[in-house]
Design a protein around this motif. Structure first.
Motif, PDB file in Angstrom:
ATOM      1  N   GLY A   1       0.866  -1.176   0.000  1.00  0.00           N
ATOM      2  CA  GLY A   1       0.000   0.000   0.000  1.00  0.00           C
ATOM      3  C   GLY A   1       0.904   1.226   0.000  1.00  0.00           C
ATOM      4  N   GLY A   2       1.132   1.791   1.197  1.00  0.00           N
ATOM      5  CA  GLY A   2       2.023   2.945   1.322  1.00  0.00           C
ATOM      6  C   GLY A   2       3.477   2.563   1.532  1.00  0.00           C
ATOM      7  N   GLY A   3       3.759   1.284   1.738  1.00  0.00           N
ATOM      8  CA  GLY A   3       5.143   0.823   1.914  1.00  0.00           C
ATOM      9  C   GLY A   3       5.745   1.148   3.268  1.00  0.00           C
ATOM     10  N   HIS A   4       4.920   1.519   4.243  1.00  0.00           N
ATOM     11  CA  HIS A   4       5.445   1.987   5.532  1.00  0.00           C
ATOM     12  C   HIS A   4       5.695   0.908   6.562  1.00  0.00           C
ATOM     13  CE1 HIS A   4       5.197   6.509   6.121  1.00  0.00           C
ATOM     14  NE2 HIS A   4       5.166   6.307   4.811  1.00  0.00           N
ATOM     15  N   ASN A   5       5.124  -0.269   6.409  1.00  0.00           N
ATOM     16  CA  ASN A   5       5.209  -1.224   7.520  1.00  0.00           C
ATOM     17  C   ASN A   5       6.673  -1.466   7.897  1.00  0.00           C
ATOM     18  OD1 ASN A   5       5.101  -3.983   8.910  1.00  0.00           O
ATOM     19  ND2 ASN A   5       2.996  -3.280   8.831  1.00  0.00           N
TER      20      ASN A   5
ATOM     21  N   LEU B   1      -0.377  -1.478  -4.974  1.00  0.00           N
ATOM     22  CA  LEU B   1      -1.605  -0.684  -5.131  1.00  0.00           C
ATOM     23  C   LEU B   1      -1.317   0.813  -5.209  1.00  0.00           C
ATOM     24  CD1 LEU B   1      -3.415  -2.751  -2.404  1.00  0.00           C
ATOM     25  CD2 LEU B   1      -3.842  -2.916  -4.844  1.00  0.00           C
TER      26      LEU B   1
ATOM     27  N   GLY C   1      -7.582   1.247  -2.639  1.00  0.00           N
ATOM     28  CA  GLY C   1      -6.722   0.433  -1.765  1.00  0.00           C
ATOM     29  C   GLY C   1      -5.307   0.928  -1.565  1.00  0.00           C
TER      30      GLY C   1
ATOM     31  N   VAL D   1      -0.348   9.937  11.344  1.00  0.00           N
ATOM     32  CA  VAL D   1       0.235  11.271  11.479  1.00  0.00           C
ATOM     33  C   VAL D   1       1.264  11.597  10.395  1.00  0.00           C
ATOM     34  CG1 VAL D   1      -0.169  11.261  13.975  1.00  0.00           C
ATOM     35  CG2 VAL D   1       2.059  10.545  13.104  1.00  0.00           C
TER      36      VAL D   1
ATOM     37  N   GLY E   1       0.068   4.359   4.185  1.00  0.00           N
ATOM     38  CA  GLY E   1      -1.098   3.843   3.479  1.00  0.00           C
ATOM     39  C   GLY E   1      -2.337   3.798   4.373  1.00  0.00           C
TER      40      GLY E   1
ATOM     41  N   ILE F   1      -3.737   4.844  15.063  1.00  0.00           N
ATOM     42  CA  ILE F   1      -3.655   5.815  16.167  1.00  0.00           C
ATOM     43  C   ILE F   1      -3.104   7.110  15.594  1.00  0.00           C
ATOM     44  CG2 ILE F   1      -2.640   6.282  18.442  1.00  0.00           C
ATOM     45  CD1 ILE F   1      -2.086   3.203  18.639  1.00  0.00           C
TER      46      ILE F   1
ATOM     47  N   ALA G   1      -7.612  -5.253  -0.245  1.00  0.00           N
ATOM     48  CA  ALA G   1      -8.691  -4.261  -0.259  1.00  0.00           C
ATOM     49  C   ALA G   1      -8.489  -3.321  -1.431  1.00  0.00           C
ATOM     50  CB  ALA G   1      -8.700  -3.476   1.043  1.00  0.00           C
TER      51      ALA G   1
ATOM     52  N   TYR H   1       1.750  -3.648  19.211  1.00  0.00           N
ATOM     53  CA  TYR H   1       0.916  -3.033  18.182  1.00  0.00           C
ATOM     54  C   TYR H   1       1.297  -3.632  16.832  1.00  0.00           C
ATOM     55  CZ  TYR H   1      -1.410   0.780  15.639  1.00  0.00           C
ATOM     56  OH  TYR H   1      -2.221   1.528  14.828  1.00  0.00           O
TER      57      TYR H   1
ATOM     58  N   ASN I   1       0.755  -2.879  13.905  1.00  0.00           N
ATOM     59  CA  ASN I   1       1.210  -1.917  12.892  1.00  0.00           C
ATOM     60  C   ASN I   1       2.690  -1.564  13.024  1.00  0.00           C
ATOM     61  OD1 ASN I   1      -0.903  -1.529  11.203  1.00  0.00           O
ATOM     62  ND2 ASN I   1      -1.704   0.296  12.213  1.00  0.00           N
TER      63      ASN I   1
HETATM   64  C1  FAD Z   1       6.760   6.919   9.364  1.00  0.00           C
HETATM   65  C2  FAD Z   1       5.622   6.052   9.842  1.00  0.00           C
HETATM   66  C3  FAD Z   1       4.549   6.644  10.444  1.00  0.00           C
HETATM   67  C4  FAD Z   1       3.494   5.874  10.909  1.00  0.00           C
HETATM   68  N1  FAD Z   1       2.471   6.503  11.548  1.00  0.00           N
HETATM   69  C5  FAD Z   1       1.484   5.779  12.070  1.00  0.00           C
HETATM   70  C6  FAD Z   1       0.433   6.404  12.785  1.00  0.00           C
HETATM   71  O1  FAD Z   1       0.389   7.618  12.913  1.00  0.00           O
HETATM   72  N2  FAD Z   1      -0.524   5.631  13.327  1.00  0.00           N
HETATM   73  C7  FAD Z   1      -0.526   4.283  13.191  1.00  0.00           C
HETATM   74  O2  FAD Z   1      -1.433   3.644  13.712  1.00  0.00           O
HETATM   75  N3  FAD Z   1       0.437   3.657  12.477  1.00  0.00           N
HETATM   76  C8  FAD Z   1       1.433   4.365  11.932  1.00  0.00           C
HETATM   77  N4  FAD Z   1       2.438   3.742  11.256  1.00  0.00           N
HETATM   78  C9  FAD Z   1       2.407   2.284  11.093  1.00  0.00           C
HETATM   79  C10 FAD Z   1       1.575   1.927   9.869  1.00  0.00           C
HETATM   80  O3  FAD Z   1       0.225   2.124  10.136  1.00  0.00           O
HETATM   81  C11 FAD Z   1       1.747   0.449   9.507  1.00  0.00           C
HETATM   82  O4  FAD Z   1       3.095   0.163   9.352  1.00  0.00           O
HETATM   83  C12 FAD Z   1       0.960   0.084   8.259  1.00  0.00           C
HETATM   84  O5  FAD Z   1       1.071  -1.319   8.054  1.00  0.00           O
HETATM   85  C13 FAD Z   1       1.480   0.806   7.042  1.00  0.00           C
HETATM   86  O6  FAD Z   1       0.640   0.590   5.958  1.00  0.00           O
HETATM   87  P1  FAD Z   1       1.219   0.882   4.495  1.00  0.00           P
HETATM   88  O7  FAD Z   1       0.157   0.572   3.514  1.00  0.00           O
HETATM   89  O8  FAD Z   1       1.839   2.207   4.441  1.00  0.00           O
HETATM   90  O9  FAD Z   1       2.408  -0.166   4.430  1.00  0.00           O
HETATM   91  P2  FAD Z   1       2.746  -1.388   3.481  1.00  0.00           P
HETATM   92  O10 FAD Z   1       4.079  -1.816   3.964  1.00  0.00           O
HETATM   93  O11 FAD Z   1       2.566  -1.061   2.071  1.00  0.00           O
HETATM   94  O12 FAD Z   1       1.654  -2.443   3.874  1.00  0.00           O
HETATM   95  C14 FAD Z   1       1.717  -3.091   5.103  1.00  0.00           C
HETATM   96  C15 FAD Z   1       0.806  -4.271   5.097  1.00  0.00           C
HETATM   97  O13 FAD Z   1      -0.540  -3.800   5.142  1.00  0.00           O
HETATM   98  C16 FAD Z   1      -1.355  -4.660   4.370  1.00  0.00           C
HETATM   99  N5  FAD Z   1      -1.977  -3.853   3.320  1.00  0.00           N
HETATM  100  C17 FAD Z   1      -1.634  -2.646   2.846  1.00  0.00           C
HETATM  101  N6  FAD Z   1      -2.529  -2.237   1.932  1.00  0.00           N
HETATM  102  C18 FAD Z   1      -3.439  -3.228   1.817  1.00  0.00           C
HETATM  103  C19 FAD Z   1      -4.603  -3.412   1.046  1.00  0.00           C
HETATM  104  N7  FAD Z   1      -5.061  -2.471   0.205  1.00  0.00           N
HETATM  105  N8  FAD Z   1      -5.296  -4.562   1.189  1.00  0.00           N
HETATM  106  C20 FAD Z   1      -4.895  -5.520   2.042  1.00  0.00           C
HETATM  107  N9  FAD Z   1      -3.795  -5.402   2.805  1.00  0.00           N
HETATM  108  C21 FAD Z   1      -3.086  -4.259   2.687  1.00  0.00           C
HETATM  109  C22 FAD Z   1      -0.467  -5.749   3.822  1.00  0.00           C
HETATM  110  O14 FAD Z   1      -0.488  -6.845   4.708  1.00  0.00           O
HETATM  111  C23 FAD Z   1       0.895  -5.116   3.862  1.00  0.00           C
HETATM  112  O15 FAD Z   1       1.920  -6.054   3.984  1.00  0.00           O
HETATM  113  C24 FAD Z   1       3.513   4.476  10.752  1.00  0.00           C
HETATM  114  C25 FAD Z   1       4.604   3.868  10.127  1.00  0.00           C
HETATM  115  C26 FAD Z   1       5.646   4.646   9.681  1.00  0.00           C
HETATM  116  C27 FAD Z   1       6.836   3.993   9.051  1.00  0.00           C
END
Ligand code: FAD
Length: 450
Positions: free
Chosen positions: A72-76, A91, A110, A132, A137, A147, A198, A403, A405
């Motif tokens: 999604g956003g690549g943040h995990n 996505l 998504g 924040v 994503g 959160i 999603a 957590y 996330n």
């Molecule tokens: C700089 C930073 C700031 C953050 N801030 C917060 C915050 O303020 N609050 C908080 O609660 N968390 C925060 N997080 C944690 C973040 O919510 C999780 O790491 C989350 O998994 C990131 O989602 P992503 O789509 O960006 O990451 P990705 O690495 O792209 O996706 C993570 C996982 O989410 C699932 N996923 C993503 N998109 C989909 C989809 N469309 N359908 C099904 N599964 C999907 C997959 O399992 C994927 O492996 C932060 C993380 C970072 C690095």
């Protein structure tokens, strides 16, 4: 058996979006994730343009024996969005956010990020509590809980999720909502990306445009006192004030605390905010009335530049001796960036029926996370060790598991189970057996089917 090298042209013929292999321009940028500690080379990245593309990508992965990751956003921090040798369902070009101001519902594609989401909803003076940092994503954050700056006011992000369209690994399209697949909606509120990809998420919206927020910076020997003030204020605060704090060290290696309040009430000078702004050690007061989009810029973080290792616990309380120990731990680390993030869960999360979602941390007082951040690979072991040892300091006050996330990929399944509790974990497993019996979606905080 190693999977064959797939014929990417076959996939290109069946999807509308771009398909990137190792020889294609843009491949290196597309495989980069937020955490620079993660450096993996997928066999193929499928930049999906819609539900049909996601189903075709699943088909292709199955036909060629490729493991799947979802981006999604690549943040995990665990880097679950990218893998060696497999297929990435990417996505990142599905970012549209539609707002129905009349019914106060937003529909996000998504791969939308919080910047996409907030920009679209704020055009109508509406909001859902999200993350924040704008490049995170929406789907990934929501499925783990969520959160942020409006948690006290409007609950966790997943509390505001009212529906989702998912493509399951067999290619079926399912709509989860209160009027169908309601159990799946329950699972998506905390249970992660375990059940399908999603392609659309639907959120309840709330009226909000301006808040009083920004950053307060505290430094020096009084930071422990400032932390106590932060703890006491948020614990007793009404639900129109959310607040997070970060403990770190400044360039002079002195302990420093940043507090980020977000007040959305109607009082001109609320007592809680006044008390926070007059805490000892204050060196900078950046709190002011501004638009919610400006509040969403209070924290920022460069993408893909730093190595990260995060570990933490939800805690039932933050006693003085624990706060002092956390300050000592950050001083012992002795270098910026990185820190200890304290997120308060007071207010609206406590008002929601616990059975509305799978997550198991609603009753905690705070989420406390040691976030090691560094650049030099030579510091890997030291930084990871520091985060683990700091999390161990929190353990006696821990409730629930960590957590999801923020979890790294090395968390044992016992910790994922503890994050939900035994009963919810078994309920999630039953749903996993229904929607993803082959555990195709296992690059996540995994709920194994069997
Ligand atoms: C700089 C930073 C700031 C953050 N801030 C917060 C915050 O303020 N609050 C908080 O609660 N968390 C925060 N997080 C944690 C973040 O919510 C999780 O790491 C989350 O998994 C990131 O989602 P992503 O789509 O960006 O990451 P990705 O690495 O792209 O996706 C993570 C996982 O989410 C699932 N996923 C993503 N998109 C989909 C989809 N469309 N359908 C099904 N599964 C999907 C997959 O399992 C994927 O492996 C932060 C993380 C970072 C690095």
């Amino acid at each position: 058996m190693m999977p064959e090298t797939p014929d990417l042209d076959e996939l290109r013929r069946s999807v509308a979006g771009a398909v990137l292999g190792p020889d294609d321009a843009g491949y290196d940028a597309a495989r980069r994730c937020f955490n620079a500690l993660v450096d993996r080379r997928p066999a193929v990245i499928a930049r999906c343009a819609g539900t049909g593309d996601v189903a075709a990508a699943f088909d292709f992965a199955r036909a060629h024996g490729l493991e799947v990751a979802v981006r999604g956003g690549g943040h995990n921090p665990a880097g679950h969005c990218v893998l060696d040798g497999g297929l990435v369902i990417d996505l990142s070009t599905m970012r549209t956010v539609e707002v129905d101001a009349g019914t106060r519902i937003a529909r996000a594609a998504g791969g939308a990020t919080w910047l996409d989401f907030d920009a679209a909803t704020q055009a109508y003076g509406l909001v859902t509590p999200g993350g924040v940092v704008g490049s995170t994503g929406v789907a990934g954050l929501t499925f783990g809980g969520g959160i942020g700056h409006l948690t006290a006011q409007h609950g966790l992000t997943c509390d505001n999720l009212v529906g989702a369209e998912l493509v399951t690994p067999d290619g079926s399209v399912v709509h989860a909502g209160l009027d169908g697949h309601a159990e799946l909606l329950w699972a998506l509120r905390g249970g992660g990306g375990n059940f399908g990809v999603a392609t659309r998420l639907e959120f309840r919206l709330h009226a909000l445009d301006r808040v009083v927020g920004g950053q307060l910076a505290f430094r020096g020997k009084d930071v422990s006192e400032a932390l106590r003030r932060f703890r006491d204020i948020v614990a007793g605060s009404p639900s129109d004030l959310s607040c997070q704090a970060i403990i770190g060290v400044d360039e002079a290696l002195e302990p420093a605390v940043i507090a980020a309040p977000c007040y959305s009430g109607s009082e001109a000078d609320p007592a809680e905010l006044r008390a926070l702004r007059s805490a000892p050690g204050l060196v900078e007061d950046g709190v002011r009335s501004h638009g919610f989009l400006d509040q969403q810029l209070v924290f920022d973080s460069p993408y893909g530049e730093n190595r990260h290792y995060w570990k933490g616990h939800f805690v039932r309380e933050l006693p003085d001796e624990l706060l002092d120990e956390l300050v000592a731990r950050i001083v012992a680390l002795g270098r910026p960036p990185g820190g200890i993030l304290i997120e308060s869960l007071h207010g609206a999360p406590k008002d929601v029926d616990g059975d509305a979602g799978a997550l198991g941390f609603r009753q905690a007082a705070f989420n406390v996370s040691a976030t090691a951040i560094w650049q030099d690979a030579a510091l890997d072991a030291e930084s990871i060790g520091w985060a683990r040892e700091t999390a161990a300091v929190l353990e006696p006050w821990s409730v629930s598991g960590g957590y999801a996330n923020y979890m790294q990929a090395d968390e044992p399944i016992e910790r994922v189970r503890a994050a939900f509790g035994d009963e919810a974990f078994e309920r999630l497993r039953a749903l996993k057996r229904r929607y993803d019996p082959g555990n195709v979606l296992r690059r996540n905080q995994n709920i194994p089917p069997g």
